[in-house]
Design a protein around this motif. Structure first.
Motif, short mmCIF file in Angstrom:
data_model
loop_
_atom_site.label_atom_id
_atom_site.label_comp_id
_atom_site.label_asym_id
_atom_site.label_seq_id
_atom_site.Cartn_x
_atom_site.Cartn_y
_atom_site.Cartn_z
N LEU A 1 0.73 -1.10 0.08
CA LEU A 1 -0.16 0.10 -0.02
C LEU A 1 0.84 1.24 0.06
CD1 LEU A 1 -2.40 -0.95 2.71
CD2 LEU A 1 -3.02 -0.95 0.41
N THR A 2 0.29 2.30 -0.62
CA THR A 2 1.32 3.39 -0.82
C THR A 2 0.27 4.58 -0.71
OG1 THR A 2 1.17 3.83 -2.95
CG2 THR A 2 2.93 2.45 -2.30
N ASP A 3 0.80 5.67 -0.11
CA ASP A 3 -0.03 6.81 -0.29
C ASP A 3 -0.14 7.82 -1.43
OD1 ASP A 3 -1.17 6.13 2.34
OD2 ASP A 3 -0.41 7.87 3.37
N ASP A 4 1.11 7.88 -1.96
CA ASP A 4 1.29 8.55 -3.07
C ASP A 4 1.62 8.07 -4.48
OD1 ASP A 4 1.32 11.31 -4.45
OD2 ASP A 4 3.27 11.69 -3.67
N GLY A 5 1.28 6.68 -4.68
CA GLY A 5 1.30 6.22 -5.91
C GLY A 5 2.68 5.17 -6.13
N LYS B 1 5.81 5.30 -3.41
CA LYS B 1 5.86 6.67 -2.77
C LYS B 1 4.93 6.85 -1.78
CE LYS B 1 5.38 8.24 -7.18
NZ LYS B 1 5.43 9.15 -8.20
N PHE C 1 1.29 5.17 -11.39
CA PHE C 1 -0.15 5.15 -10.66
C PHE C 1 -0.22 6.06 -9.59
CE2 PHE C 1 1.41 1.29 -12.41
CZ PHE C 1 0.27 0.88 -13.44
N ASN C 2 -1.19 6.89 -9.65
CA ASN C 2 -1.27 8.10 -8.99
C ASN C 2 -2.09 8.02 -7.63
OD1 ASN C 2 -0.16 9.61 -10.96
ND2 ASN C 2 -2.19 9.76 -11.96
N GLY C 3 -1.87 8.80 -6.44
CA GLY C 3 -2.73 8.53 -5.42
C GLY C 3 -2.57 7.21 -4.48
N LYS C 4 -3.53 7.09 -3.73
CA LYS C 4 -3.38 5.95 -2.89
C LYS C 4 -3.54 4.81 -3.78
CE LYS C 4 -5.39 7.58 1.61
NZ LYS C 4 -4.20 7.12 2.46
N SER C 5 -2.48 3.80 -3.79
CA SER C 5 -2.24 2.77 -4.66
C SER C 5 -2.18 1.36 -3.93
CB SER C 5 -1.18 2.89 -5.54
OG SER C 5 -1.23 4.03 -6.33
N LYS C 6 -2.69 0.23 -4.48
CA LYS C 6 -2.45 -0.96 -3.90
C LYS C 6 -1.99 -1.93 -4.82
CE LYS C 6 -6.16 -3.92 -2.43
NZ LYS C 6 -7.23 -4.28 -1.75
#
Lengths: 254, 149
Positions: A28-32, A45, B140-145
């Motif tokens: 999981l990431t907050d900024d892509g 990121k 890939f932008n923003g909150k990503s999984k």
């Protein structure tokens, strides 16, 4: 009817809470995520969380290098507030930077207050901690470097060593400790100081060189060269021709 | 005497025929006309599109990415807004999204809508994505999984 409704609700919420299935790795990431296909790595990121059945890692930013495709990970570089845990290899640690080579099982932790605990052996440093889990080789380098194993505690600027890789608990086979000021070794009831210390498991001897001081039971012996036999816990201290061996005995009854 | 035998056979036949026609009419209205209306609505949607089922490709030295969508609208001379079932497909991965701005000269793509990347044993879900440098960099932008199986 009510019973079935409750079961369905539980199933739905369980699926929502635990989106990762057994055997999967969730990142999981907050900024892509930025994927560099030619260079074969992806950049995770901001506030990164990696979670699998046996491994977890948290860090500000993480670079993941792969071989064929995104799943085929060969190297992980985590930067900023890194915290990780592996139940498979019985290790956990923290630091400013973590470099992990998956194939050769090498871990490097860099930065102030770096810490690695592997099979009960604790390593700390304000510089680098490097462990190769396959060969058992390790080194701890920098200020405030220390190693705490089963019966030994070491402080030194540069601690080189080899673990025995065929035991569940890490047994130290070889140690080379150097410090331009003074290094410190504590084994059982004996405290040792020297600029350079070498331990070899095969001969059960700790060899001390330069500014040697051995303290045991209120007795302090200093000289230029010393040895401690870890089998019978006996020690010897020698001196160069110009100096003399000095013995200080403190009587605790006085 | 049985009441059924009192009924006129011709009237009974006519009644059965009427009933059959009624059922047939109902089914015809329900399925055929509804489908026609849906298709008509869909074709009407396409009327708003500048391009129907646009196809492009992004080529670099190592791979080709095929770009497809149901509709496209020109944003300016070089940019096209791809809508409905937008797909970027290479031999290694597929990216599915919606409302993607595709630059036909620079061969870049940007979307702020939910996007899904699928490749061998890997899926990425994100709020939008971008493709630059002839498909070499995918962002890939923003909150990503990311899920690795």
């Amino acid at each position: 009817m009510k019973f079935f409704f409750i079961i369905i609700c539980i199933l739905i919420f369980t699926k929502e809470l635990y989106s990762r299935n057994i055997g999967e790795t969730e990142i999981l990431t907050d900024d892509g995520i930025e994927v560099f296909q030619k260079e074969k790595y992806y950049l995770l990121k901001k506030n990164v969380k990696i979670e699998s059945d046996t491994f977890s890692l948290k860090g500000d930013n993480v670079e993941v290098y792969f071989e064929k495709d995104l799943y085929d990970i060969k190297k992980i570089v985590a930067i900023g507030n890194v915290n990780f845990n592996s139940s498979e290899y019985n290790l956990n640690g923290l630091g400013n930077e973590l470099i992990l080579y998956t194939e050769k099982e090498e871990i490097i932790i860099n930065g102030i207050q770096s810490k690695l605990i592997i099979n009960g052996t604790e390593m700390k440093s304000d510089g680098n901690i490097n462990v190769n889990n396959l060969t058992g080789e390790f080194f701890i380098l920098g200020d405030n470097s220390s190693l705490l194993a089963q019966e030994i505690y070491i402080i030194g600027e540069k601690i080189d060593g080899i673990f025995s890789s065929n035991t569940e608990v890490n047994e130290i086979k070889f140690l080379d400790v150097k410090d331009k000021n003074i290094s410190y070794i504590k084994s059982d009831d004996t405290e040792m100081y020297a600029k350079h210390a070498i331990y070899k498991k095969e001969i059960d001897i700790i060899e001390l060189k330069e500014d040697v001081k051995i303290i045991r039971d209120g007795e302090t012996i200093s000289g230029d060269y010393g040895t401690l036999d870890t089998k019978d816990n006996s020690y010897k201290v020698k001196s160069n021709s110009s100096n003399k061996v000095k013995v200080v005995i403190i009587n605790s009854d006085e | 005497m049985n009441n059924l035998l009192l009924l006129n056979k011709k009237i009974l036949l006519l009644f059965i025929l009427f009933l059959f026609l009624l059922i047939f009419g109902f089914l015809f209205t329900k399925f055929y006309l509804t489908n026609t209306l849906v298709n008509y609505s869909k074709s009407n949607l396409n009327i708003g599109a500048d391009i129907v089922e646009p196809r492009f490709s992004i080529n670099n030295k190592s791979k080709k990415i095929s770009v497809s969508a149901n509709e496209g609208n020109f944003v300016n001379d070089q940019e096209i807004l791809l809508r409905n079932n937008v797909m970027f497909k290479s031999k290694d991965f597929i990216i599915k999204s919606d409302n993607v701005v595709f630059d036909t000269i620079k061969l870049t793509a940007q979307s702020k809508d939910d996007s899904k990347f699928i490749s061998d044993k890997t899926t990425i879900s994100s709020k939008g994505f971008g493709i630059t440098e002839n498909g070499n960099i995918i962002n890939f932008n923003g909150k990503s999984k990311l899920i690795i199986k």
